[in-house]
Design an enzyme around this catalytic site. Sequence first.
Site, PDB file in Angstrom:
ATOM      1  N   LYS A 143     -38.530  46.118  20.299  1.00  0.00           N
ATOM      2  CA  LYS A 143     -38.209  44.869  19.600  1.00  0.00           C
ATOM      3  C   LYS A 143     -37.730  43.825  20.594  1.00  0.00           C
ATOM      4  CE  LYS A 143     -33.861  43.220  18.010  1.00  0.00           C
ATOM      5  NZ  LYS A 143     -32.732  43.218  17.089  1.00  0.00           N
ATOM      6  N   GLU A 184     -40.069  39.545  16.890  1.00  0.00           N
ATOM      7  CA  GLU A 184     -38.994  39.068  16.011  1.00  0.00           C
ATOM      8  C   GLU A 184     -38.562  37.635  16.281  1.00  0.00           C
ATOM      9  OE1 GLU A 184     -35.239  41.215  16.100  1.00  0.00           O
ATOM     10  OE2 GLU A 184     -34.437  40.036  14.442  1.00  0.00           O
ATOM     11  N   LYS A 226     -41.071  41.011  12.558  1.00  0.00           N
ATOM     12  CA  LYS A 226     -39.732  41.043  11.957  1.00  0.00           C
ATOM     13  C   LYS A 226     -39.272  39.601  11.894  1.00  0.00           C
ATOM     14  CE  LYS A 226     -35.030  42.774  12.760  1.00  0.00           C
ATOM     15  NZ  LYS A 226     -34.256  43.981  13.113  1.00  0.00           N
TER      16      LYS A 226
HETATM   17  P1  13P Z   1     -29.334  41.789  11.078  1.00  0.00           P
HETATM   18  O1  13P Z   1     -30.041  42.494   9.958  1.00  0.00           O
HETATM   19  O2  13P Z   1     -27.862  42.038  11.121  1.00  0.00           O
HETATM   20  O3  13P Z   1     -29.713  40.328  11.153  1.00  0.00           O
HETATM   21  O4  13P Z   1     -29.835  42.443  12.427  1.00  0.00           O
HETATM   22  C1  13P Z   1     -31.167  42.698  12.569  1.00  0.00           C
HETATM   23  C2  13P Z   1     -31.568  42.572  13.974  1.00  0.00           C
HETATM   24  O5  13P Z   1     -32.097  43.486  14.561  1.00  0.00           O
HETATM   25  C3  13P Z   1     -31.342  41.278  14.651  1.00  0.00           C
HETATM   26  O6  13P Z   1     -32.051  41.244  15.850  1.00  0.00           O
END
Ligand code: 13P
Length: 346
Positions: A143, A184, A226
Amino acid sequence: MSVNPSPTVDTAELEEISLALARGKGILAADESMGTIKKRFAPIGVESTEENRRFYRGMLFEAEGAEEFISGVILFDETIRQKASDGTPFPELLARKGIIPGIKVDTGTKPLAGSDGEKITEGLDGLRPRLEEYHALGGRFAKLRTVYSIGAGLPTRYCVEANSHVQAYYAALCVEQGLVPIVEPEVLMDGDHSIDACYDTTLRVLRSVFARLSLYQVPLPKILLKTNMVLSGKEAGDRAGVEEVARRTLECFHEVLPPELPGVVFLSGGQTEEEATAHLNEINRQAGDDAPWHLSFSYGRALQASALDIWRGDAGNAGAAQEAYLKRAKLNAAAVHGSYTAEMER
Ligand code: 13P
């Protein structure tokens, strides 16, 4: 360490991993950076030591039955090298339960040179050998998070395009090295902006990210997205309700996401545990059979807030904390099927 640009891994496997992560279950994001985990431990009076971090995360990973609802866990660089109390490396412990180990590979957001406060995500330098090592340690997906603030004239085109390059080149490297990249881009909830502003910004950011993924020839069936839901700003006066959040999120996705993308796993981004579950449920309820993508979760705070609050650094609270985590995991898995109801909270 040797750098191997053509690993022996069969990348057809990536399509299966991507589907396994997003289909019917969701992901626990347990990859908080050193700064973030310190921020999560501070309100419960726990010092962020290596042992406290190991104990806390191990407690979540060992929660019995989590694999019914959790498909994968995102680990931090320290965590992928740590072991459970019986000596089993965390990636092995998870894999034995049928939970896919993943790894955060960005090295955080830094000031975007020449900009007025915008951020660029770092982590591309030296990433190829790092991915090779993470794969050897058991990591099967990765990620990298980029962030965008909404404001007057923000995010700038410079910020959007620069971060799209980071996302797309990271994704290309992951596929080459045999890890599913979770791309993401997060439009932040901070501020008093309207849901329309979030819609427009999310659309712009996703359009740019997918254009760059296409230019860099990243095979979409081997990745996951994401991202944020389309929401009103946290400080907005008249915040959109659950029905509207789901409708605008799906409208945005139908506008911009290619059908070859296997799935979207949402971040919680500062929503409460119950909000994050209710929104996910309504998104899946409205999507019905129309959406070509699996729509699931990859929550950090929305899976951990209650568990952290119960644990408070006391091993005697571990069982109750695990139950609180399992409850969120179960309710969010129900939300993936659109079968969550508020009564299930009781
Ligand atoms: P949150 O669900 O707390 O936003 O965290 C998810 C995440 O991996 C942020 O990079």
